[in-house]
Scaffold this active site. Structure first.
Site, short mmCIF file in Angstrom:
data_model
loop_
_atom_site.label_atom_id
_atom_site.label_comp_id
_atom_site.label_asym_id
_atom_site.label_seq_id
_atom_site.Cartn_x
_atom_site.Cartn_y
_atom_site.Cartn_z
N ALA A 124 -29.96 -59.23 -75.35
CA ALA A 124 -28.78 -58.43 -75.62
C ALA A 124 -28.67 -58.10 -77.11
O ALA A 124 -29.26 -58.75 -77.96
CB ALA A 124 -27.54 -59.19 -75.16
N GLN A 178 -32.75 -54.80 -67.05
CA GLN A 178 -32.24 -56.09 -66.56
C GLN A 178 -30.74 -55.94 -66.31
O GLN A 178 -30.06 -55.16 -66.98
CB GLN A 178 -32.52 -57.17 -67.60
CG GLN A 178 -31.91 -58.53 -67.31
CD GLN A 178 -30.51 -58.69 -67.87
OE1 GLN A 178 -30.13 -58.01 -68.82
NE2 GLN A 178 -29.73 -59.58 -67.30
N TYR A 180 -27.03 -58.32 -65.03
CA TYR A 180 -26.37 -59.55 -64.55
C TYR A 180 -25.54 -59.26 -63.31
O TYR A 180 -25.30 -60.13 -62.51
CB TYR A 180 -25.44 -60.12 -65.63
CG TYR A 180 -26.15 -60.77 -66.79
CD1 TYR A 180 -26.79 -62.00 -66.63
CD2 TYR A 180 -26.18 -60.19 -68.04
CE1 TYR A 180 -27.43 -62.61 -67.68
CE2 TYR A 180 -26.82 -60.80 -69.10
CZ TYR A 180 -27.44 -62.00 -68.92
OH TYR A 180 -28.07 -62.61 -69.97
N ASP A 208 -30.02 -66.93 -63.67
CA ASP A 208 -29.89 -68.27 -64.27
C ASP A 208 -28.61 -68.40 -65.07
O ASP A 208 -28.45 -69.31 -65.88
CB ASP A 208 -31.09 -68.56 -65.17
CG ASP A 208 -31.22 -67.57 -66.33
OD1 ASP A 208 -30.24 -66.86 -66.63
OD2 ASP A 208 -32.30 -67.51 -66.93
N HIS A 276 -33.92 -69.14 -69.76
CA HIS A 276 -33.11 -68.25 -70.60
C HIS A 276 -33.27 -68.59 -72.08
O HIS A 276 -32.32 -68.53 -72.86
CB HIS A 276 -31.64 -68.35 -70.19
CG HIS A 276 -30.86 -67.07 -70.34
ND1 HIS A 276 -30.62 -66.20 -69.31
CD2 HIS A 276 -30.28 -66.50 -71.42
CE1 HIS A 276 -29.90 -65.18 -69.74
NE2 HIS A 276 -29.70 -65.32 -71.03
N ASP A 310 -41.23 -66.99 -69.15
CA ASP A 310 -40.90 -66.82 -70.57
C ASP A 310 -40.27 -68.08 -71.15
O ASP A 310 -39.88 -68.98 -70.41
CB ASP A 310 -40.00 -65.60 -70.80
CG ASP A 310 -38.56 -65.80 -70.31
OD1 ASP A 310 -38.05 -66.93 -70.36
OD2 ASP A 310 -37.94 -64.81 -69.87
N GLY A 311 -40.19 -68.12 -72.48
CA GLY A 311 -39.51 -69.21 -73.17
C GLY A 311 -40.43 -69.95 -74.12
O GLY A 311 -41.38 -70.59 -73.69
N GLY A 312 -40.18 -69.81 -75.42
CA GLY A 312 -40.90 -70.60 -76.41
C GLY A 312 -42.32 -70.14 -76.69
O GLY A 312 -43.04 -70.81 -77.43
N VAL A 313 -42.72 -69.01 -76.13
CA VAL A 313 -44.10 -68.54 -76.33
C VAL A 313 -44.20 -67.95 -77.74
O VAL A 313 -43.46 -67.03 -78.09
CB VAL A 313 -44.47 -67.48 -75.27
CG1 VAL A 313 -45.82 -66.87 -75.56
CG2 VAL A 313 -44.41 -68.09 -73.87
C1 LIG Z 1 -30.49 -63.07 -78.37
C2 LIG Z 1 -30.87 -63.23 -76.94
C3 LIG Z 1 -30.22 -62.48 -75.97
C4 LIG Z 1 -30.61 -62.59 -74.64
N1 LIG Z 1 -30.02 -61.77 -73.73
C5 LIG Z 1 -30.46 -61.79 -72.45
C6 LIG Z 1 -29.95 -60.85 -71.52
O1 LIG Z 1 -29.12 -60.01 -71.83
N2 LIG Z 1 -30.42 -60.92 -70.25
C7 LIG Z 1 -31.36 -61.84 -69.86
O2 LIG Z 1 -31.77 -61.86 -68.70
N3 LIG Z 1 -31.87 -62.72 -70.75
C8 LIG Z 1 -31.45 -62.71 -72.01
N4 LIG Z 1 -32.00 -63.57 -72.93
C9 LIG Z 1 -33.08 -64.48 -72.50
C10 LIG Z 1 -34.44 -63.80 -72.67
O3 LIG Z 1 -34.61 -62.77 -71.74
C11 LIG Z 1 -35.60 -64.77 -72.49
O4 LIG Z 1 -35.47 -65.46 -71.28
C12 LIG Z 1 -35.74 -65.77 -73.64
O5 LIG Z 1 -35.36 -65.19 -74.86
C13 LIG Z 1 -37.17 -66.28 -73.75
O6 LIG Z 1 -37.27 -67.26 -74.73
P1 LIG Z 1 -37.80 -66.99 -76.23
O7 LIG Z 1 -36.69 -66.32 -76.95
O8 LIG Z 1 -38.08 -68.35 -76.73
O9 LIG Z 1 -39.03 -66.14 -76.12
C14 LIG Z 1 -31.62 -63.50 -74.26
C15 LIG Z 1 -32.25 -64.25 -75.23
C16 LIG Z 1 -31.90 -64.12 -76.56
C17 LIG Z 1 -32.65 -64.93 -77.59
#
Ligand SMILES: Cc1cc2nc3c(=O)[nH]c(=O)nc-3n(C[C@H](O)[C@H](O)[C@H](O)COP(=O)(O)O)c2cc1C
Length: 387
Positions: A124, A178, A180, A208, A276, A310-313
């Protein structure tokens, strides 16, 4: 006595937890210093994705950086997402002809071709890092020929994102918005129709986020989440959603083998393993742990639906570790939001650096084709998580 004290000292060093490093020390401070970077340093200083985080922290206003950086509660999941990859070591095979590996990066996701097995996650509020919102992410993804999943809470409206899509040969750039969703079906139908009319080829439904994330760091800086409702969604509701659009609805936020199996049972064309970015439930598992759980208990899932994660990559080897378990493509959130501070150039640079790392790490593992990566290429301790 002397031996005993030495042994005790050594043991306490060995047992002491390693300090968490948001970006491991690879010398960037010596090059850029630690003062506020009011002017962005040249991209030639950015040699890896963690550098974008370092620069964002020095450059953005604290509340803006915090909006991107924050995780849930004590941020144990945020840290685990980053650290879990280091608990899996590589098993490189040598004297393999890897001269063609760089030609094997291409990946198909839901029938669409991309130049690499990684994508930009929905995040976002692009305007927090760049006045042009998400436009740099759209153009950067097009230039790098990778998938971009714009957030339903993007700063740039959906219509403008659709208009910004770049022609890629004979077809338009692939993006999957994407959402919600609310429990208002009329609004959902309008939104789904808008997505289809915009020429997007799939919808990503984030599942999630059943409630607001408990976010201490964000609350401190007044940088909390925009998603605060308690959800009433169920698997039956997913069935209903599928009747409201012809587009595939990808489920983002699967965190257990049970839910992966349910997603298959309900015909999800693709799922995203994700906590997330550690922003919702603290101590929720990293996608590497989720993928491992599925691999151990229901490996058929990787053939029954397309599994993304995804996450932490942050490194090429992280991408390969997830792929080794059966993940088709890997998403990155924060690194691209930090890169977007530079706009298109930054996003393009991030994509190039990660491609470089994936192909070189694959070569060092002894892979002729990155898609041949498997469990054999890494050492998985029987219970590697939280070890
Ligand atoms: C600033 C920020 C905003 C996010 N907003 C959304 C969102 O609007 N919708 C969503 O599905 N995930 C959202 N996420 C989660 C990301 O899609 C993703 O799962 C996550 O950032 C992956 O981890 P990483 O930041 O370590 O790569 C957000 C993450 C961050 C960091």
């Amino acid at each position: 006595m002397y031996k005993f004290t030495t042994l005790t000292a050594l043991c306490s060093v060995a047992l002491a937890a390693r300090p968490f490093l948001n970006e491991p020390d690879t010398g960037i401070e010596l090059i850029l210093g630690t003062d506020n970077l009011t002017t962005l340093p040249p991209l030639s200083n950015v040699v890896g994705l963690p550098d974008f985080d370092f620069i964002a922290r020095q450059h953005l206003a604290p509340e803006n950086y915090t909006y991107y950086r924050n995780g849930a509660a004590g941020e144990w999941s945020y840290r685990n997402n980053l650290e879990v990859f280091q608990r899996v070591t590589s098993r490189p095979r040598v004297l393999v002809n890897v001269s063609q590996v760089s030609t094997t990066l291409g990946t198909t996701i839901l029938g669409q071709n991309f130049s690499a097995p990684f994508f930009i996650c929905p995040c976002a509020r692009g305007e927090v890092g760049n006045v042009n919102g998400e436009l740099g992410l759209v153009q950067g993804a097009a230039d790098g020929d990778i998938l971009y999943i714009p957030s339903g809470y993007s700063s740039t409206p959906l219509g403008e994102l659709a208009a910004a899509r770049v022609a890629n040969g004979s077809y338009e750039q692939t993006m999957w918005p994407q959402t919600y969703l609310t429990s208002n079906d009329t609004e959902t139908q309008i939104y789904f129709d808008e997505i289809a009319a915009g020429g997007f080829s799939a919808i990503v439904f984030t599942i999630d986020s059943a409630a607001a994330g408990v976010r201490h760091r964000a609350d401190r800086f007044g940088a909390g989440s925009v998603n605060t409702a308690f959800d009433g969604f169920t698997w039956e509701y997913y069935e209903k959603l599928k009747t409201m659009t012809k587009l595939p609805i990808v489920l983002k936020g699967i965190q257990t083998v049970e839910d992966a199996l349910l997603a298959v049972e309900h015909g999800a064309p693709a799922i995203v393993l994700s906590n997330h970015g550690g922003r919702n439930l603290d101590t929720s598992p990293s996608s590497l742990e989720i993928a491992y759980e599925i691999h151990e208990q229901a490996p058929q899932v990787f053939n029954q639906t397309e599994v993304l994660a995804d996450g932490g990559v942050r490194y090429g080897s992280d991408v390969l570790k997830l792929m080794a378990l059966g993940v088709k493509a890997v998403g990155l959130g924060r690194p691209f939001m930090y890169a977007n501070i530079y706009g298109t150039e930054g996003v393009r640079h991030a994509i190039e650096r990660l491609k470089f790392e994936v192909m070189n790490d694959a070569a060092h593992l002894g892979l002729q084709d990155i898609h041949d990566v498997s469990m054999k290429h890494f050492k998985w301790a029987p219970n590697f998580w939280y070890s």
